[in-house]
Structures are given as C-alpha cells and as structure tokens.
Design an enzyme around this catalytic site. Structure first.
Site, short mmCIF file in Angstrom:
data_model
loop_
_atom_site.label_atom_id
_atom_site.label_comp_id
_atom_site.label_asym_id
_atom_site.label_seq_id
_atom_site.Cartn_x
_atom_site.Cartn_y
_atom_site.Cartn_z
N ARG A 1 0.83 -1.21 0.00
CA ARG A 1 0.00 0.00 0.00
C ARG A 1 0.85 1.25 0.00
NH1 ARG A 1 -2.36 -4.09 -0.54
NH2 ARG A 1 -4.53 -4.49 -0.02
N ARG B 1 -0.21 8.57 26.84
CA ARG B 1 0.22 9.17 25.57
C ARG B 1 1.39 8.43 24.93
NH1 ARG B 1 2.25 11.31 29.88
NH2 ARG B 1 4.43 11.96 30.01
N PHE C 1 15.33 21.29 25.90
CA PHE C 1 16.08 22.05 24.90
C PHE C 1 17.59 21.85 25.01
CE2 PHE C 1 12.01 23.97 24.24
CZ PHE C 1 11.99 24.06 22.86
N GLU C 2 18.08 21.52 26.17
CA GLU C 2 19.51 21.21 26.31
C GLU C 2 19.88 20.10 25.31
OE1 GLU C 2 21.32 22.76 28.74
OE2 GLU C 2 23.22 21.74 28.30
N THR C 3 19.10 19.04 25.30
CA THR C 3 19.40 17.91 24.41
C THR C 3 19.14 18.28 22.95
OG1 THR C 3 18.70 16.47 26.21
CG2 THR C 3 19.07 15.43 24.09
N CYS D 1 19.09 29.08 14.63
CA CYS D 1 18.52 30.18 13.82
C CYS D 1 17.13 30.52 14.33
CB CYS D 1 18.36 29.77 12.35
SG CYS D 1 19.86 29.49 11.42
N CYS E 1 5.57 18.94 30.14
CA CYS E 1 4.44 18.02 30.38
C CYS E 1 4.22 17.84 31.88
CB CYS E 1 4.73 16.67 29.76
SG CYS E 1 5.07 16.79 28.02
N CYS F 1 24.03 33.16 12.70
CA CYS F 1 23.70 32.06 13.61
C CYS F 1 24.96 31.48 14.27
CB CYS F 1 22.96 30.96 12.84
SG CYS F 1 22.66 29.48 13.84
ZN LIG Z 1 21.48 28.21 12.31
#
Ligand SMILES: [Zn+2]
Length: 352
Positions: free
Chosen positions: A21, A80, A141-143, A183, A198, A255
């Site tokens: 499929r 979840r 966000f660190e990771t 960026c 969460c 950046c």
């Molecule tokens: Zn960048």
C-alpha cells in the site's frame, strides 16, 4: 507480464506484500521503498513523540532504527506513550528496552536497536553517528541544542519536534539548506518558547500523535530520497483550539551554530554530575562503574520500600523520594530538585 507484476522482480514477494500500500502511493513507489529499506534513523527519546515516530518508521520499513532513551516506563506515561503497556510500567522496564521489543514485534524485517543511555556531549558522536537522519523525541532544549550542534557539524539532517498541553511544533533541519534550531530560537528575544513542560501543564495524547506523524512524514520523504516533497516550514498546531500555522524560517546569517560554527553544546563542559530532569527530579550521571543490582537489592531490602528490580535497573521508595538506579551507576531521583539532597541520598543508599 502486466505492470502490476513488474515490481516483484525487484522486491521479494514478502517485502512486496508488506509494503504494497505504501508503494502504491505515487510519492514513494517501489524505488522509494527500496531506499527506505536501505536507510537508517536514530530516534533520541522514545517516550511520547519519539515512540510514535519510531513505530511509524518501523512500520514503513526503514532498514535500521536506533532508539536512545534514559528513562523507564511509569504508569503516568501510558496515556500518551503508545509503545508501552501496563506490564512495562509494572516491571519498570527501561523505555529503550520496551521500545526495542515492541518495534521488533511490529516489523521483524527492521534492524531495531534500543540503547538505555543518556545523550550528552561525551557520547553524542557515538550514539548519533552512522545514521541518515536524527529524529527528536526528547523533552528538553539542552538535548535538542546538542542534537542541533552535532547535526550541523556533521551535515546530518534532523527533525525537531515538541509538544506540551494541546500544542506542538515541528521543523526539519537540513544543514546548509535550511534554518537550524539555533537560527529559530537563539535569535528570538523570547528564548526557547515552550518553557512549560508536560510535568507542569500536562499533555494530550492527540497532539503527540499529530506532531509525531508530521515528523515521520518528513522522515519518509528524506529517507526515500524525495527531498523535493519536503515542506520546508515550521508547523505549529493546537488540537484544542484548532489553530494551525505554517511559516518559513529564514537562516540567520549570524547564527551561532550554522553560520559561525560555534558548537558550544557539543563541545560542552565536562558532563555535570547532577542535572535537573523534569519537575521535581534530578539525574545523577553515570559514574563509569558496574553495579550488582541483585546484591544492592538484598542490601536495601530492610531499609526502603516498594523495591522493584530487573536486569537493567533497580527502583525503590525512600519516602518522600523515589530512586531509580541503572546498572552503570546512573540514578534518577524523584521528589527533589536539590542537588545536595540527591547527592546525599545517592551516597546513603548506593555509596559515594
Ligand atoms: Zn542556524
């Protein structure tokens, strides 16, 4: 021979049946399927979004899928985290182990590798190299900035994906061709956005499935060699309000990561011994030692409660705290944010 029979010459009968499929879909076709079968991806974090995305990739026939996760399954995950069930939570299986078992049962033609590891600057190259694509299934966000640094430095594509409450975002990063996570987030005066987690504002299962599906679709395009189909946008959506948005993100010519190639997260300072992870939890990082969890269980039996133990970890309650010790000495302590308390509990129960 008819046109319908033609693909059987290239793919074996069982593979042809399994993916029929998907190959009928014009955007994939048999050539795309063959590229998927020869491709590989690493999913960092296999909880909610990572687990759902990994399942979609495995079902689609991506040849090799590696999942990396530092945590274990708990009852509060099951609402979840669709790869896991009550048994996994009762036995406190590491998510990477439970995910590997489920994913192999879903599709035994895929080489699935589950690694119970905490991604950090010291092991990022080990854990992330050798794959065509990196998928974000992390919760911090660190990771994510560490993944972004590694991906930009090594010119490996990756897909950012995050969700809290009823809201989620995703963006595909192709180093040199698109904006990167730095960026997007480091030039904004508002910082990282999504500071809620969460653990503080909760999360709905449906937004997890939605964001994981968008992430997996982009992954299939990349891995099937269908780059022209990539939408090239940051997509955000809220399943409660029905608000959907898709915007182009420009590369930032200044950046830190993709323009100045300053990979501060990857170069990282030496891994700190203790970090916060989630609300009211701290992680004590691996100490490069091997613990005998069976012997530790016997030693702790008289002083702590609710002890559970499997070949990968030992967890117990020492009110008001819950401790989980992995075989390499790493530990997660729930019930405190205070590194001093964490250090003292670790020394008391495990040894300094
Ligand atoms: Zn960048």
């Amino acid at each position: 021979m008819t046109d319908r029979d033609a693909p059987r010459q290239l793919l074996g009968d069982s593979m042809h049946l399994k993916y029929s499929r998907q190959m009928l879909f014009a955007g994939i076709g048999e050539q795309g399927q063959q590229r998927l079968l020869a491709s590989s991806a690493v999913v960092v974090g296999c909880g909610a979004i990572g687990g759902a995305a990994a399942a979609l990739l495995v079902r689609a026939g991506v040849g090799r899928v590696r999942v990396v996760d530092r945590d274990f399954v708990e009852p509060s995950n099951l609402q979840r985290q669709t790869l896991f069930d009550e048994d996994d939570a009762r036995t406190a299986l590491p998510k990477a182990v439970a995910a590997e078992r489920k994913l192999r049962a879903i599709n035994n033609s895929v080489a699935v590798e589950g690694l119970v590891r905490d991604l950090h600057p010291g092991n990022a190259a080990d854990l992330l190299s050798g794959c065509d694509l990196i998928l974000d299934g992390t919760d911090n966000f660190e990771t994510r900035f560490l993944i972004n640094d590694y991906a930009v430095k090594s010119a490996c594509p990756w897909i950012y994906a995050a969700a809290v409450a009823s809201y989620g975002v995703t963006m595909t990063v192709r180093p040199g061709r698109t904006a990167c996570l730095a960026c997007l987030l480091e030039s904004s005066p508002n910082g990282h956005g999504l500071e809620e987690t969460c653990d503080t504002v909760g999360i709905l299962g449906p937004v997890v499935s939605l964001i994981a599906s968008l992430e997996a679709a982009e992954a299939l395009k990349l891995l099937a060699g269908r780059e022209q189909a990539l939408h090239g946008r940051l997509i955000s959506s809220d399943v409660w309000s029905g608000h959907f948005q898709s915007v182009r993100v420009a590369q930032n010519p200044a950046c830190r990561a993709c323009a100045r190639r300053n990979f501060s997260y990857l170069q990282g300072q030496a891994q700190p011994h203790i970090t916060l992870c989630g609300r009211d939890s701290v992680q004590i990082h691996e100490r490069g030692r091997t613990l005998d969890l069976g012997a530790l269980r016997v030693r702790l039996a008289a002083t702590v409660s609710d002890v559970r133990h499997n070949e990968f970890l030992l967890c117990f309650r020492a009110e008001p705290y819950q401790m989980t010790i992995f075989a390499d000495g790493r530990a997660i302590l729930k019930g405190t944010k205070d590194p001093a308390i964490a250090r003292s509990l670790y020394a008391r129960y495990i040894g300094a």
